[in-house]
Enzyme design. Structure first.
Site, PDB file in Angstrom:
ATOM      1  N   TYR A   1      50.318  -3.732 -55.637  1.00  0.00           N
ATOM      2  CA  TYR A   1      51.204  -3.036 -56.578  1.00  0.00           C
ATOM      3  C   TYR A   1      50.550  -1.779 -57.167  1.00  0.00           C
ATOM      4  CZ  TYR A   1      54.185  -7.186 -56.516  1.00  0.00           C
ATOM      5  OH  TYR A   1      54.994  -8.227 -56.131  1.00  0.00           O
TER       6      TYR A   1
ATOM      7  N   LYS B   1      45.533 -15.599 -48.658  1.00  0.00           N
ATOM      8  CA  LYS B   1      46.035 -15.596 -47.285  1.00  0.00           C
ATOM      9  C   LYS B   1      44.861 -15.190 -46.392  1.00  0.00           C
ATOM     10  CE  LYS B   1      49.404 -15.817 -44.253  1.00  0.00           C
ATOM     11  NZ  LYS B   1      49.907 -17.137 -43.808  1.00  0.00           N
TER      12      LYS B   1
ATOM     13  N   ASP C   1      51.413 -19.503 -48.163  1.00  0.00           N
ATOM     14  CA  ASP C   1      52.622 -20.079 -47.568  1.00  0.00           C
ATOM     15  C   ASP C   1      52.676 -21.586 -47.809  1.00  0.00           C
ATOM     16  OD1 ASP C   1      50.360 -19.859 -46.005  1.00  0.00           O
ATOM     17  OD2 ASP C   1      51.398 -19.745 -44.096  1.00  0.00           O
TER      18      ASP C   1
ATOM     19  N   ASP D   1      53.169 -12.966 -58.274  1.00  0.00           N
ATOM     20  CA  ASP D   1      54.521 -12.542 -58.656  1.00  0.00           C
ATOM     21  C   ASP D   1      55.543 -13.506 -58.057  1.00  0.00           C
ATOM     22  OD1 ASP D   1      56.664 -11.106 -59.526  1.00  0.00           O
ATOM     23  OD2 ASP D   1      56.377  -9.390 -58.194  1.00  0.00           O
TER      24      ASP D   1
ATOM     25  N   ASP E   1      57.484 -16.882 -59.995  1.00  0.00           N
ATOM     26  CA  ASP E   1      58.945 -16.908 -60.083  1.00  0.00           C
ATOM     27  C   ASP E   1      59.490 -18.198 -59.480  1.00  0.00           C
ATOM     28  OD1 ASP E   1      59.295 -14.610 -61.473  1.00  0.00           O
ATOM     29  OD2 ASP E   1      60.656 -13.670 -60.025  1.00  0.00           O
TER      30      ASP E   1
END
Ligand code: NAD
Length: 359
Positions: A141, A190, A223, A247, A251
């Site tokens: 970001y 990851k 994942d 993020d 959520d």
């Protein structure tokens, strides 16, 4: 104690919920004889309207000097034009960056009386108590981006960068929190694909083995974590991850308890003020109706007392009061199923009454 607190109501339901949190702050000050100096600032759409800037210096400078900041929410359809010069969210990213708020803490703990509002089965959601720690000022970001033409088509590039020191400091925040809770830390990355994640994994492992070896520590791929969160959320204690994965996962986790209106968050830096806010947005669909749930903001106020002002007893009192009000069956419209709902102000009044009866 004496403390300077800046209130940033923002847009939509922001002013309605901050007004109720303000009453709670005054009540705590009265009961415990604290001297809180409250001031107000503009951020988001209302600041664009007034100053053409979602975070003007007149807001930022007092925030830098404050002990803590309580924010409502920013944004709304009025400022959604994709061609606009600036957007309300720019104010949020800027305040985080300017204040060095690199760690975002989001507790996910369903209230026992609202378990059936969760989209998950009772046996999966019961007993869930997770603290997410998301890195907030780095990663993709904040990396450079580019849109260019190549071989007759558009190519977009975003840089994802993490430095070892950025990973270490946020993992330290998470590890410290885990030491005070269930002593179990999970780092999400990851690393099977991304170089950035391999650095993250090494840096996180180093912090834990060198400074927090008492912790039970796991690494999970993002994942897999997305699946674990809905199949076995009870198994986690503190979860630390980077900006992008955090993020998305926070959520996902935020829907577990069944209402956005109940979840607070804290954004902390190495020093300086922390920023506290509900996790929900400005809810333009219900703004001005007096029906917004103020509990997430009131619980964010409790986090503010705990983390920035070191007032654990006050924080606990607010949390217990919210629990008591929910146990007694009081509901705003967003969490009322078959019961009658009460207004934003009525809900806050119930919390203040409970604070007084528990104090
Ligand atoms: P939202 O969280 O504002 O609303 C989603 C749904 O939840 C709506 O139906 C809303 O009425 C309801 N809701 C949210 N908070 C509630 C509360 N306290 N009480 C009762 N119901 C509540 O998300 P959205 O609709 O996607 O976004 C609206 C605006 O908020 C957008 O402009 C978005 O960019 C902005 N936003 C801001 C923040 C922030 O300030 N941190 C976060 C998310 C979204």
């Amino acid at each position: 104690m004496r403390a300077d607190i800046v209130l940033l109501p923002g847009d939509g339901i922001g002013p309605e919920i901050i007004a109720e949190a303000e009453k709670v702050i005054h009540e705590i000050a009265r009961i415990f004889s604290h001297d809180f100096n409250l001031s107000f600032g503009e951020i988001g759409g209302c600041a664009i309207d007034k100053y053409g800037d979602p975070l003007p210096d007149s807001t930022l400078e007092p925030c830098k000097k404050a002990d803590a900041i309580l924010l409502g929410a920013v944004g709304g359809p009025k400022w959604d034009d994709p061609n606009a010069k600036t957007r309300p969210e720019v104010g949020l990213l800027k305040i985080r960056k300017e204040l060095g708020l690199f760690a975002n803490l989001r507790p996910i703990k369903p209230h026992t009386t609202l378990i059936d509002a969760s989209p998950l089965k009772r046996e999966i959601i019961e007993g869930v108590d997770i603290l997410f720690v998301r890195e907030l000022t780095g990663g993709v970001y904040f990396g450079d981006s580019e849109l260019r033409e190549e071989d007759g088509e558009q190519v977009a590039i975003n840089e994802m960068i993490y430095r070892t020191s950025e990973v270490e400091r946020v993992v330290r925040v998470a590890a410290k929190a885990a030491m005070a809770r269930g002593k179990y830390l999970t780092s999400v990355d990851k690393a099977n694909v991304l170089e950035v994640s391999r650095l993250w994994r090494r840096a996180a492992q180093n912090v834990v083995s060198q400074q927090y070896s008492e912790l039970k520590y796991d690494v999970v791929l993002v994942d897999a974590m997305a699946m674990h969160l809905i199949t076995r959320p009870r198994d986690f204690d503190v979860v630390v991850t980077g900006n992008l994965f955090g993020d998305i996962l926070t959520d996902e986790a935020s829907v577990l308890p069944g209402s956005l209106g109940l979840l607070p968050s804290a954004s902390l830096g190495e020093s300086g003020p922390g920023l506290y806010e509900p996790i929900h947005g400005s809810a333009p669909d219900i703004a001005g109706k007096g029906i917004a749930n103020p509990l997430a903001t009131i619980l964010a106020t409790a986090m503010m007392f705990q983390h920035s002002l070191g007032l654990s007893q006050e924080a606990e009192l607010i949390e217990k009061a919210v629990e008591q009000v929910l146990d007694a069956g009081h509901r705003t419209a967003d969490i009322a199923s078959d019961t009658e709902s009460i207004s934003t102000t009525e809900m806050a009044t119930k919390v203040i009454e409970a604070i007084n009866s528990l104090a």
